[in-house]
Scaffold this motif. Structure first.
Motif, PDB file in Angstrom:
ATOM      1  N   LYS A 190       0.817  -1.199  -0.015  1.00  0.00           N
ATOM      2  CA  LYS A 190       0.042   0.086   0.255  1.00  0.00           C
ATOM      3  C   LYS A 190       0.768   1.313  -0.094  1.00  0.00           C
ATOM      4  O   LYS A 190       0.409   2.063  -0.511  1.00  0.00           O
ATOM      5  N   ASP A 191       1.991   1.255   0.930  1.00  0.00           N
ATOM      6  CA  ASP A 191       2.883   2.352   0.703  1.00  0.00           C
ATOM      7  C   ASP A 191       3.628   2.615  -0.544  1.00  0.00           C
ATOM      8  O   ASP A 191       3.719   4.114  -1.028  1.00  0.00           O
TER       9      ASP A 191
ATOM     10  N   PRO B 101      -5.410  13.156  -1.004  1.00  0.00           N
ATOM     11  CA  PRO B 101      -4.797  11.745   0.000  1.00  0.00           C
ATOM     12  C   PRO B 101      -6.103  10.771   0.128  1.00  0.00           C
ATOM     13  O   PRO B 101      -5.856   9.508   0.151  1.00  0.00           O
TER      14      PRO B 101
ATOM     15  N   MET C 133       1.492   9.689  -5.354  1.00  0.00           N
ATOM     16  CA  MET C 133       1.393  11.009  -4.842  1.00  0.00           C
ATOM     17  C   MET C 133       3.103  11.514  -5.410  1.00  0.00           C
ATOM     18  O   MET C 133       3.197  12.763  -5.586  1.00  0.00           O
TER      19      MET C 133
ATOM     20  N   THR D  56       0.515   4.057  -3.031  1.00  0.00           N
ATOM     21  CA  THR D  56       0.287   5.413  -2.383  1.00  0.00           C
ATOM     22  C   THR D  56       1.439   6.468  -2.816  1.00  0.00           C
ATOM     23  O   THR D  56       1.377   7.408  -3.391  1.00  0.00           O
TER      24      THR D  56
ATOM     25  N   VAL E 257      -6.911   8.747  -3.093  1.00  0.00           N
ATOM     26  CA  VAL E 257      -5.813   8.123  -3.269  1.00  0.00           C
ATOM     27  C   VAL E 257      -5.907   6.852  -2.369  1.00  0.00           C
ATOM     28  O   VAL E 257      -5.782   5.688  -2.854  1.00  0.00           O
ATOM     29  N   ARG E 258      -6.159   7.008  -1.028  1.00  0.00           N
ATOM     30  CA  ARG E 258      -6.093   5.799  -0.113  1.00  0.00           C
ATOM     31  C   ARG E 258      -7.470   4.819  -0.507  1.00  0.00           C
ATOM     32  O   ARG E 258      -7.049   3.877  -0.482  1.00  0.00           O
TER      33      ARG E 258
ATOM     34  N   VAL F 258      -6.091   2.679  -3.470  1.00  0.00           N
ATOM     35  CA  VAL F 258      -4.955   1.704  -2.760  1.00  0.00           C
ATOM     36  C   VAL F 258      -5.741   0.709  -1.988  1.00  0.00           C
ATOM     37  O   VAL F 258      -5.580  -0.399  -2.337  1.00  0.00           O
ATOM     38  N   ASP F 259      -6.491   1.238  -1.112  1.00  0.00           N
ATOM     39  CA  ASP F 259      -6.868   0.212  -0.141  1.00  0.00           C
ATOM     40  C   ASP F 259      -8.024  -0.916  -0.759  1.00  0.00           C
ATOM     41  O   ASP F 259      -8.146  -2.093  -0.278  1.00  0.00           O
TER      42      ASP F 259
ATOM     43  N   SER G 296      -3.036   2.500 -12.977  1.00  0.00           N
ATOM     44  CA  SER G 296      -4.017   2.737 -11.776  1.00  0.00           C
ATOM     45  C   SER G 296      -5.501   3.358 -12.210  1.00  0.00           C
ATOM     46  O   SER G 296      -6.248   3.338 -11.431  1.00  0.00           O
TER      47      SER G 296
END
Length: 516
Positions: free
Chosen positions: A85-86, A102, A93, A89, A105-106, A109-110, A494
């Motif tokens: 995830k990091d 953010p 970013m 993300t 984006v979260r 990703v999640d 993405s």
């Protein structure tokens, strides 16, 4: 005709289909997909992709159950790092210079890994490992690079075919040549759509409407208005029907635009190296994504004056291709020339560089190549030869300084021009000195625009342009129309993932509004 539905989706592409199927899965009995295109153009921009999906994963063993093209013997030859995830993300970013929202984006990703599994299990998307696009064979090992590993069998064509088969299984109607004219709005909520059906206006009532209409990249006028005059000359990579309808429909009912329209030039768009001979106003549904010309990290690109203008080895291709189209558009005539020599030609993707896909210019010497290029738009033969000469000299000097560095396209190898040139090539730099020499002309292909509608990251509900910025009842958004996710650049794969993530959220919320 009963004109009442549980949910109406505007757009028949990947994101719209994901929303429709999610709505049906969560209980909606009457789901309708409408699209202004004729049936033969179904699928929006998703049809023109390679089917790349970027997702969080724990490495090869996590991904193998999703794909169909890896035997146990093949699996033993694959090197694939987990993508956390990091990592995901950080890539979004980093490429947006931290301008992306953010929370949006979260959510992407999640929700990425679960969305991939849902696409496979519920929709029936035929995922494969993207060997030809995202891996190089080095010392007998298939080494994946750039964080993106998944594609779809038969690319975007296979993606949309699987979606539309799932729509049929679920009993979801699709009306083509049925443009949305207006959103029906009552007491602060969206309650349906006014469409043109068989040339006549028709009101369709619904508990919710999900906009999946894409951006405005196919409108030359809107590109000039919102991105700048230069963008009128860009070639449209995909559907000619993404002309900003969702943006204008939502604005009329008070939706919030993210970023503000005045900031759209900064937000920009996805644009890439595209075949110079491709159509101007739309993609080719037969050749589709093969018009992409993504081999530039293996060689160099020059403009018509014979000068390099980007660091071709700045990063992996799937972190730079979405922004290099803009750099090409800024060159005189909107043209660039990719140059390769015999050492790397075999590494170019055959899907993009086959003889029947791209016009090739060959030379047994650089002098001969330059002479032939004069007939194809090269204006300064001497500068062209000087540019390659200086590049070769810088590469060789750097090789002498760093003899332990080995050329390896599967990693950022540091094989560079060093500091000898004002514009370096930071990785994968080899001298262009081995005949035959190949040149390919490229232009800017615009894929989709990054500005769009502001949404609630948990529900995909469209936010009101009013104090509090609350979601508007009955209106949702997914796909390329979502604003705030990408700025200036994006990590490859993405976009399709985001379309599925927010499509699933929108469909689930639509079912809740319908009482299921």
């Amino acid at each position: 005709m009963n004109n009442s539905f549980d949910c109406i989706i505007v757009g028949s592409g990947h994101a719209g289909c994901s929303a429709a199927l999610s709505a049906a899965q969560h209980g909606c009995q009457k789901v309708l997909v409408i699209d202004k295109c004729p049936k033969e153009w179904a699928g929006g921009n998703g049809y023109f992709t390679a089917g790349a999906h970027r997702t969080v994963h724990n490495g090869l063993q996590d991904i193998l159950p999703v794909v169909s093209n890896v035997s146990p013997e093949k699996a033993d030859t694959i090197d694939m790092e987990p993508y956390t995830k990091d990592d995901f993300t950080g890539d979004i970013m980093r490429l947006s210079n931290n301008r992306s929202d953010p929370d949006i984006v979260r959510a992407v990703v999640d929700g990425s890994r679960e969305a991939i599994q849902w696409l496979k299990d519920y929709v029936g998307i035929p995922f494969i490992l993207s060997f030809h696009r995202q891996a190089y064979e080095v010392n007998g090992r298939q080494k994946f690079w750039g964080g993106m590993v998944l594609s779809v069998d038969d690319g975007g064509k296979g993606l949309i075919a699987a979606h539309h088969s799932a729509l049929a299984r679920s009993g979801i109607e699709v009306w083509y040549e049925c443009p949305a004219i207006d959103l029906l709005h009552h007491d602060g909520a969206v309650v349906g759509v006014l469409v043109s059906k068989d040339g006549k206006p028709l009101e369709l009532r619904s508990k919710s409407v999900i906009l999946a209409t894409g951006g405005f990249e196919a409108s030359q006028d809107l590109r000039r208005q919102y991105l700048g005059e230069t963008w009128g000359a860009a070639r449209v990579r995909g559907t000619p029907y993404n002309t900003g309808d969702g943006l204008s429909l939502a604005q009329k009912v008070g939706a919030l635009i993210q970023p503000p329209l005045s900031a759209f030039p900064e937000a920009g768009c996805h644009s890439t190296c595209w075949d110079y001979n491709a159509p101007l106003a739309h993609g080719n549904r037969a050749i589709s994504n093969q018009y992409t010309k993504s081999g530039y990290p293996l060689g160099i690109m020059v403009n018509s004056a014979g000068n390099r203008f980007v660091d071709e080895g700045e990063d992996f291709r799937n972190y730079t291709y979405a922004k290099f189209g803009r750099k090409i558009l800024e060159q005189e005539g909107g043209m660039a020339i990719q140059i390769y020599d015999a050492k790397v030609i075999s590494w170019l993707r055959k899907e993009e560089y086959a003889d029947d896909v791209v016009g090739k210019i060959w030379g047994d010497t650089l002098e001969e190549l330059a002479e032939k290029l004069r007939e194809k738009g090269l204006k300064d033969k001497t500068q062209f030869l000087d540019t390659i000469g200086a590049f070769n000299e810088a590469v060789r000097a750097r090789q002498a300084e760093t003899p332990d560095l080995k050329w390896d396209p599967s990693v950022k190898d540091g094989v560079s021009t060093g500091k000898a040139l004002p514009l370096p090539k930071s990785n994968w730099a080899l001298p262009i000195d081995t005949a035959p020499f190949l040149a390919v002309r490229v232009a800017c292909g615009i894929t989709f625009t990054f500005g769009g509608l502001a949404i609630d990251p948990e529900t995909a509900g469209v936010l009101k342009d009013a104090p509090g910025k609350e979601p508007m009842k009955g209106l949702f958004c997914t796909g390329e129309l979502v604003g705030g996710l990408f700025y200036g650049n994006y990590p490859g794969g993405s976009g399709l993932t985001a379309g599925a993530v927010f499509g699933r959220k929108a469909g689930k919320e639509a079912a809740r509004l319908a009482g299921y």
